[in-house]
Design a protein around this motif. Sequence first.
Motif, PDB file in Angstrom:
ATOM      1  N   LEU A 145       0.825  -1.206   0.000  1.00 38.33           N
ATOM      2  CA  LEU A 145       0.000   0.000   0.000  1.00 38.33           C
ATOM      3  C   LEU A 145       0.863   1.261   0.000  1.00 38.33           C
ATOM      4  N   GLN A 146       1.939   1.241   0.770  1.00 39.09           N
ATOM      5  CA  GLN A 146       2.835   2.398   0.786  1.00 39.09           C
ATOM      6  C   GLN A 146       3.446   2.628  -0.592  1.00 39.09           C
ATOM      7  N   ASN A 147       3.797   1.552  -1.267  1.00 36.89           N
ATOM      8  CA  ASN A 147       4.364   1.676  -2.611  1.00 36.89           C
ATOM      9  C   ASN A 147       3.342   2.253  -3.597  1.00 36.89           C
ATOM     10  N   GLU A 148       2.077   1.834  -3.469  1.00 31.64           N
ATOM     11  CA  GLU A 148       1.031   2.378  -4.335  1.00 31.64           C
ATOM     12  C   GLU A 148       0.834   3.875  -4.087  1.00 31.64           C
ATOM     13  N   ILE A 149       0.915   4.283  -2.819  1.00 30.84           N
ATOM     14  CA  ILE A 149       0.832   5.709  -2.486  1.00 30.84           C
ATOM     15  C   ILE A 149       1.976   6.467  -3.145  1.00 30.84           C
ATOM     16  N   THR A 150       3.190   5.934  -3.016  1.00 20.15           N
ATOM     17  CA  THR A 150       4.370   6.591  -3.585  1.00 20.15           C
ATOM     18  C   THR A 150       4.234   6.754  -5.093  1.00 20.15           C
ATOM     19  N   ILE A 151       3.765   5.712  -5.765  1.00 16.14           N
ATOM     20  CA  ILE A 151       3.628   5.770  -7.224  1.00 16.14           C
ATOM     21  C   ILE A 151       2.647   6.863  -7.636  1.00 16.14           C
ATOM     22  N   THR A 152       1.455   6.880  -7.025  1.00 14.68           N
ATOM     23  CA  THR A 152       0.464   7.875  -7.442  1.00 14.68           C
ATOM     24  C   THR A 152       0.870   9.293  -7.051  1.00 14.68           C
ATOM     25  N   GLU A 153       1.552   9.438  -5.918  1.00 15.27           N
ATOM     26  CA  GLU A 153       2.036  10.766  -5.522  1.00 15.27           C
ATOM     27  C   GLU A 153       3.087  11.272  -6.507  1.00 15.27           C
ATOM     28  N   CYS A 154       4.012  10.389  -6.908  1.00 15.38           N
ATOM     29  CA  CYS A 154       5.065  10.784  -7.846  1.00 15.38           C
ATOM     30  C   CYS A 154       4.491  11.121  -9.212  1.00 15.38           C
ATOM     31  N   HIS A 155       3.515  10.338  -9.662  1.00 18.09           N
ATOM     32  CA  HIS A 155       2.887  10.607 -10.954  1.00 18.09           C
ATOM     33  C   HIS A 155       2.197  11.961 -10.954  1.00 18.09           C
ATOM     34  N   LEU A 156       1.459  12.252  -9.888  1.00 18.19           N
ATOM     35  CA  LEU A 156       0.740  13.524  -9.833  1.00 18.19           C
ATOM     36  C   LEU A 156       1.710  14.693  -9.789  1.00 18.19           C
ATOM     37  N   ALA A 157       2.695  14.613  -8.921  1.00 17.43           N
ATOM     38  CA  ALA A 157       3.665  15.709  -8.789  1.00 17.43           C
ATOM     39  C   ALA A 157       4.418  15.926 -10.097  1.00 17.43           C
ATOM     40  N   ALA A 158       4.852  14.846 -10.730  1.00 13.03           N
ATOM     41  CA  ALA A 158       5.633  14.966 -11.962  1.00 13.03           C
ATOM     42  C   ALA A 158       4.793  15.516 -13.109  1.00 13.03           C
ATOM     43  N   SER A 159       3.583  14.984 -13.276  1.00 11.22           N
ATOM     44  CA  SER A 159       2.759  15.402 -14.417  1.00 11.22           C
ATOM     45  C   SER A 159       2.334  16.862 -14.289  1.00 11.22           C
ATOM     46  N   VAL A 160       1.943  17.290 -13.103  1.00  9.82           N
ATOM     47  CA  VAL A 160       1.565  18.696 -12.903  1.00  9.82           C
ATOM     48  C   VAL A 160       2.763  19.610 -13.130  1.00  9.82           C
ATOM     49  N   THR A 161       3.902  19.240 -12.561  1.00  7.91           N
ATOM     50  CA  THR A 161       5.102  20.074 -12.679  1.00  7.91           C
ATOM     51  C   THR A 161       5.549  20.208 -14.127  1.00  7.91           C
ATOM     52  N   ILE A 162       5.570  19.100 -14.857  1.00  8.27           N
ATOM     53  CA  ILE A 162       5.985  19.134 -16.265  1.00  8.27           C
ATOM     54  C   ILE A 162       5.017  19.984 -17.090  1.00  8.27           C
ATOM     55  N   LEU A 163       3.725  19.823 -16.836  1.00  8.76           N
ATOM     56  CA  LEU A 163       2.722  20.605 -17.571  1.00  8.76           C
ATOM     57  C   LEU A 163       2.919  22.097 -17.366  1.00  8.76           C
ATOM     58  N   LEU A 164       3.112  22.498 -16.123  1.00 10.82           N
ATOM     59  CA  LEU A 164       3.232  23.928 -15.828  1.00 10.82           C
ATOM     60  C   LEU A 164       4.558  24.499 -16.307  1.00 10.82           C
ATOM     61  N   GLN A 165       5.590  23.649 -16.381  1.00 12.70           N
ATOM     62  CA  GLN A 165       6.848  24.097 -16.968  1.00 12.70           C
ATOM     63  C   GLN A 165       6.669  24.336 -18.459  1.00 12.70           C
TER      64      GLN A 165
END
Length: 201
Positions: A66-86
């Motif tokens: 479960l912790q790994n699933e949290i990490t994956i979705t958190e990283c995906h959200l942070a990365a995708s939003v950051t890349i989009l706004l860049q």
Amino acid sequence: MSAFLGPIHYWLYRKIEIQREITDQVEKLLEQYMPGAVSTIEQKYGKNAEGDLEHVIDHSNIHGWLQNEITITECHLAASVTILLQKNQNLMEELNSIFYQRGLKTLSELQCQNAKEAYKILNDTLLDGMPCDHVNEIVEQEEQSVIWRRNTDIHKKYWDDVQGDVKIYYNLRDHYIKGLLKGTDLGYDRLEETYRIYKIV
């Protein structure tokens, strides 16, 4: 957490699924502007499991899985939003809308009659780490007013990892909450790490 699947595990997995739904929408937007970017994110951070919890979870390591699933979705959200706004700062409004619309969807699924119920819905749908992280602490809880404090920033490390700004994440969450409260007689305030849902007089 228990070595056997119980209600708390399904509760947490549902929160992961909701954030993944939001992230999927963000990544669809990302693909429009940067084809292949989502594949790059998946190569770096992996991909969330899909399916019923009892069929996809590692029963020998429930907490770790479960912790790994949290990490994956958190990283995906942070990365995708950051890349989009860049790529284009003007996409902020579209991101706000994605979170707002998911809040509206939650409202259609789980009606809230007062502040206490609204807070419970937030706690049942927004991902804030594992239950043992104790991210939020209720300061005051009445039927028509709930105040809570964020004890630790569980999300910052993921945003730092992608050179993003975690403040963007909290602003997006605000839009989710506004969507959730749309059409109700409830208001929402945030002041630094303290939050309040209250009945509008």
